[in-house]
Structures are given as structure tokens and as C-alpha cells.
Write an enzyme that holds these catalytic residues in place. Structure first.
Site, mmCIF file in Angstrom:
data_model
loop_
_atom_site.group_PDB
_atom_site.id
_atom_site.type_symbol
_atom_site.label_atom_id
_atom_site.label_comp_id
_atom_site.label_asym_id
_atom_site.label_seq_id
_atom_site.Cartn_x
_atom_site.Cartn_y
_atom_site.Cartn_z
ATOM 1 N N LYS A 42 0.820 -1.200 0.000
ATOM 2 C CA LYS A 42 0.000 0.000 0.000
ATOM 3 C C LYS A 42 0.858 1.255 0.000
ATOM 4 O O LYS A 42 0.388 2.352 -0.280
ATOM 5 C CB LYS A 42 -0.885 0.024 1.267
ATOM 6 N N ASP A 99 7.338 2.983 -1.978
ATOM 7 C CA ASP A 99 7.591 4.077 -1.033
ATOM 8 C C ASP A 99 9.060 4.169 -0.653
ATOM 9 O O ASP A 99 9.615 5.257 -0.579
ATOM 10 C CB ASP A 99 6.698 3.928 0.218
ATOM 11 N N ASP A 102 14.581 -0.365 0.984
ATOM 12 C CA ASP A 102 15.239 -0.609 2.266
ATOM 13 C C ASP A 102 16.267 -1.724 2.053
ATOM 14 O O ASP A 102 17.344 -1.473 1.530
ATOM 15 C CB ASP A 102 14.145 -0.951 3.285
ATOM 16 N N LYS A 130 17.128 4.046 1.173
ATOM 17 C CA LYS A 130 17.889 3.868 2.407
ATOM 18 C C LYS A 130 19.064 2.927 2.100
ATOM 19 O O LYS A 130 19.035 1.740 2.461
ATOM 20 C CB LYS A 130 16.955 3.253 3.458
ATOM 21 N N VAL A 152 11.027 5.703 9.316
ATOM 22 C CA VAL A 152 10.268 6.916 9.012
ATOM 23 C C VAL A 152 8.817 6.585 8.663
ATOM 24 O O VAL A 152 8.517 5.488 8.206
ATOM 25 C CB VAL A 152 10.925 7.707 7.854
ATOM 26 N N ASP A 158 4.112 3.596 6.686
ATOM 27 C CA ASP A 158 3.355 3.339 7.909
ATOM 28 C C ASP A 158 4.207 2.745 9.011
ATOM 29 O O ASP A 158 5.293 2.219 8.788
ATOM 30 C CB ASP A 158 2.228 2.341 7.612
HETATM 31 P P1 IMP Z 1 12.603 -3.984 1.539
HETATM 32 O O1 IMP Z 1 12.072 -5.206 0.837
HETATM 33 O O2 IMP Z 1 13.437 -4.326 2.741
HETATM 34 O O3 IMP Z 1 13.310 -3.012 0.638
HETATM 35 O O4 IMP Z 1 11.374 -3.321 2.242
HETATM 36 C C1 IMP Z 1 10.566 -2.469 1.674
HETATM 37 C C2 IMP Z 1 9.336 -2.266 2.511
HETATM 38 O O5 IMP Z 1 9.617 -2.208 3.931
HETATM 39 C C3 IMP Z 1 8.784 -0.925 2.156
HETATM 40 O O6 IMP Z 1 7.902 -1.018 1.068
HETATM 41 C C4 IMP Z 1 8.115 -0.507 3.432
HETATM 42 O O7 IMP Z 1 6.810 -1.006 3.463
HETATM 43 C C5 IMP Z 1 8.897 -1.165 4.546
HETATM 44 N N1 IMP Z 1 9.833 -0.195 5.168
HETATM 45 C C6 IMP Z 1 11.176 -0.203 5.112
HETATM 46 N N2 IMP Z 1 11.702 0.822 5.802
HETATM 47 C C7 IMP Z 1 10.645 1.526 6.290
HETATM 48 C C8 IMP Z 1 10.538 2.732 7.085
HETATM 49 O O8 IMP Z 1 11.508 3.402 7.487
HETATM 50 N N3 IMP Z 1 9.272 3.117 7.401
HETATM 51 C C9 IMP Z 1 8.154 2.442 6.987
HETATM 52 N N4 IMP Z 1 8.214 1.328 6.240
HETATM 53 C C10 IMP Z 1 9.455 0.866 5.907
HETATM 54 MG MG MG Z 2 5.537 -0.944 1.640
#
Ligand code: IMP
Ligand code: MG
Length: 205
Positions: A42, A99, A102, A130, A152, A158
Site C-alpha cells: 500500500k 515508497d 530498504d 535507504k 520513518v 506506515d
Molecule cells: P525492503 O524489501 O526491505 O526493501 O522493504 C521495503 C518495505 O519495507 C517498504 O515497502 C516498506 O513497506 C517497509 N519499510 C522499510 N523501511 C521503512 C521505514 O523506514 N518506514 C516504513 N516502512 C518501511
Molecule cells: Mg511498503
């Protein structure tokens, strides 16, 4: 809601500046080409709606429901809640929009899935990057802002399902997730505290 925010990192005005910049890069790079913007639900909803309204091109839109929370924290276990129809992906240039990048697992898995389903090209666009937490070899093709290793919220992001509707991006007061009965942010993200060096991502568009 506002009282739960410790510091504002990006104001609504700053956010708009980042969006206008990335939208003009996209307008230039896709000039005269068909492409489909695929928002990752979302978290991308607020960002993608502002982004596309700043791109004066005949793009198409689709959404994918993906979650890396809960049991599935690796790319192999990414939960796809729903997926665009094959004809929306096959042979199309896809711009995946989320969004935040990470660990990168969500975007890496979605990119592989889109290519496996016949997309002719998949590029990635994120509101926040990030890079210090990257766990897979992936750089965003487009990003509005880089953030340090800080949890954040706001502008689509969220904590435990809340704060997505904040018009700015902020850091939550630590007491909120320290006393919360819901998962702490680090656990929600899979618990990783370190990531490989992502210096090769520094040539961010
Ligand atoms: P990744 O697969 O680790 O890159 O995670 C991505 C998802 O983790 C994003 O789409 C967010 O939903 C969540 N996420 C990662 N860091 C944050 C943050 O600082 N705040 C809120 N959601 C986060
Ligand atoms: Mg997300």
C-alpha cells in the site's frame, strides 16, 4: 497523529520539489514511449498519485500487492496479494514504484517476477532510498530522497498500519515503538541491523 512525530524530515513542500525533479527525469527518459507505472501497495499509493500527475505522458497504471512482513521476510517468501493481469505486463516497459527501498528484497523480487511474466523492461522508482540497509544488489533507477538508517513514517509509509496519511515524512517518537505491543519497526522489516555496502548505488539518477 502529529504529536507522535519527533522530527519532520521532509516537509510537504520539500516532497513536492523531489517529485517534480523525478517526474521531469521520467518525462525525459520515456519521451514518446509507452510504459506502465506499477505501484506497490500500500505504501506507494500517496507517492504514485502525485508522481503520475507530474508526468505529461500517455502512461498506463497498475498495482501489485506485495508484503515482506510477517513470516516472509526474504525475497523467496515475498507475499503477492494480487498481481496485474498478464496482458498488462507482457511486452510492456514497466516502472515499478514503491515508497522506500530498504533491504531491496521487495523490489528485487517484484522485478524478477515482472521479467518472468514477460515485461520487456523493468525499472524502479522509489520515494525514499535507504542505501545503508541494502541486502541485495539493487539500485533504484529513480529516487526522490536518500534517508539514513532511521524508521520513518508519513506520505504513504506506515508503522503498524498508521501514519500513511501524514502529508510530510517524519521520525516517530521512540517511546511509541518501544512500548507498542505491535512489532517494533526493525522486527517488522525482518530484524536486519546491518547491510552490505551499497556504495555502487551512489550514482543515483
Ligand atoms: P525492503 O524489501 O526491505 O526493501 O522493504 C521495503 C518495505 O519495507 C517498504 O515497502 C516498506 O513497506 C517497509 N519499510 C522499510 N523501511 C521503512 C521505514 O523506514 N518506514 C516504513 N516502512 C518501511
Ligand atoms: Mg511498503
Amino acid at each position: 497523529m502529529h504529536e507522535d512525530i519527533e522530527t519532520v524530515l521532509f516537509s510537504a513542500e520539500q516532497i513536492l520539489g523531489g517529485i517534480v525533479r523525478v517526474a521531469s527525469e521520467l518525462t525525459r527518459d520515456y519521451a514518446g514511449e509507452d510504459f506502465t507505472v506499477v505501484g506497490v501497495l500500500k505504501g506507494s499509493v500517496v507517492f504514485v498519485s502525485d508522481l503520475v500527475r507530474n508526468i505529461p505522458a500517455k502512461l498506463e497504471m497498475a498495482f501489485v500487492g506485495a508484503s515482506s512482513y510477517g513470516a516472509g521476510t526474504t525475497s523467496g517468501n515475498l507475499r503477492l496479494n494480487f498481481f496485474p493481469m498478464d496482458e498488462e505486463i507482457r511486452g510492456r516497459r514497466i516502472l515499478l514504484v514503491d515508497d522506500i527501498l530498504d533491504t531491496g528484497r521487495t523490489m528485487a523480487a517484484l522485478k524478477a517476477e515482472m521479467l518472468a511474466r514477460g515485461a520487456s523492461e523493468v525499472k524502479t522508482c522509489v520515494f525514499l532510498d535507504k542505501p545503508s540497509r541494502r541486502a541485495v544488489d539493487l539500485c533504484a533507477d529513480y529516487a526522490c530522497f536518500e534517508v539514513e538508517d532511521l524508521f520513518v513514517v508519513g506520505y504513504g509509509l506506515d508503522f503498524a498500519g498508521r501514519y500513511r496519511n501524514l502529508p510530510y515524512v517524519g521520525a516517530l517518537k521512540p517511546a511509541l515503538y518501544q512500548t507498542s505491543e505491535t512489532q517494533a519497526p526493525a522486527e517488522e522489516r525482518g530484524g536486519e541491523s546491518s547491510a552490505p555496502d551499497a556504495a555502487n548505488c551512489s550514482t543515483q539518477a
